[in-house]
Write a protein that holds these residues in place. Structure first.
Motif, PDB file in Angstrom:
ATOM      1  N   SER A   1       0.810  -1.223   0.000  1.00  0.00           N
ATOM      2  CA  SER A   1       0.000   0.000   0.000  1.00  0.00           C
ATOM      3  C   SER A   1       0.842   1.271   0.000  1.00  0.00           C
ATOM      4  O   SER A   1       0.291   2.371  -0.048  1.00  0.00           O
TER       5      SER A   1
ATOM      6  N   GLN B   1      -4.122   2.390   1.293  1.00  0.00           N
ATOM      7  CA  GLN B   1      -3.814   2.850   2.649  1.00  0.00           C
ATOM      8  C   GLN B   1      -5.101   3.132   3.422  1.00  0.00           C
ATOM      9  O   GLN B   1      -5.257   2.732   4.579  1.00  0.00           O
TER      10      GLN B   1
ATOM     11  N   TRP C   1       4.075   5.110   5.935  1.00  0.00           N
ATOM     12  CA  TRP C   1       3.533   5.670   4.697  1.00  0.00           C
ATOM     13  C   TRP C   1       3.792   7.169   4.545  1.00  0.00           C
ATOM     14  O   TRP C   1       3.370   7.766   3.545  1.00  0.00           O
TER      15      TRP C   1
END
Length: 230
Positions: free
Chosen positions: A186, A193, A228
């Motif tokens: 992701s 996400q 992320w």
């Protein structure tokens, strides 16, 4: 002069045997040696010509292996557990070979992952072999993912997301490797996400008064967000 290496000797023997003799040997060996039979079925599954998933076939294969190592009460003690997990690791090693069709590799790894939660409750595992099998299965899936077309990548992502949502992986501390796959897959996809975060939120809401689990899921969420970050 004949070769003295094992590989050379095997090559020499194969050259001397007729096609019929080789066929007879393979049939007899497959009937007598379950490990050889299972390896043969994995490596050459494409020859069977089916477009359907072979995951159910591998689920049954694993169930048969598990049954062979269990006692009369269905429990697997430490010594038998070592042999069982070695047999399962052997299948994963076969699946990991470059010559094994990717579809078969995926189906086998998913079958292994799916059988682990039930094994936790009926197997003595002081050396945490089951967690090693989970790690090995997820590592192989991660390796396959990079060479798959986009639509198959998405299908695998969705399947692992589905597995991760099942509470028993979290209950048995088998969820972390699944989440690592989702996290990596992701990293460059904001929609994925969001999907992962929504799933963790759903799991959080289901924890009710389980403060340990709630804290664990909050830490996982924080780790994902940090990973992320742009």
């Amino acid at each position: 002069m004949k070769s003295t290496t094992r590989t050379g000797q095997i090559d020499y023997i194969i050259q001397q045997l007729s096609h019929e003799e080789l066929q007879a040997f393979v049939r007899e060996k497959a009937a007598q040696d379950t490990d050889f039979r299972d390896t043969l079925l994995i490596c050459f599954a494409d020859l069977l010509g089916s477009d359907a998933s072979n995951e159910p076939k591998y689920q049954q294969m694993l169930a048969d292996i598990i049954q062979r190592h269990a006692n009369a009460d269905g429990y697997i003690h430490a010594a038998s557990a070592t042999h069982l997990t070695a047999a399962m690791q052997h299948l994963l090693n076969v699946a990991r070979k470059a010559t094994t069709p990717t579809r078969e590799t995926l189906d086998l790894c998913l079958a292994v992952i799916g059988c682990l939660p039930a094994l936790v409750h009926k197997m003595e595992d002081p050396d945490e072999h089951l967690y090693c099998l989970m790690q090995a299965s997820c590592t192989i899936l991660w390796e396959c993912y990079s060479v798959m077309p986009n639509e198959r990548q998405q299908a695998l992502f969705e399947r692992i997301l589905l597995e991760h949502a099942k509470p028993h992986y979290l209950d048995l501390d088998l969820d972390s490797h699944l989440l690592t796959l989702l996290k990596d897959w992701s990293k460059q996809d904001q929609r994925r996400q969001t999907t992962c975060l929504h799933q963790l939120e759903t799991l959080l809401k289901a924890t009710a008064e389980d403060h340990w689990r709630k804290q664990y899921l909050l830490e996982q969420t924080k780790a994902l967000l940090n990973y992320w970050k742009p």
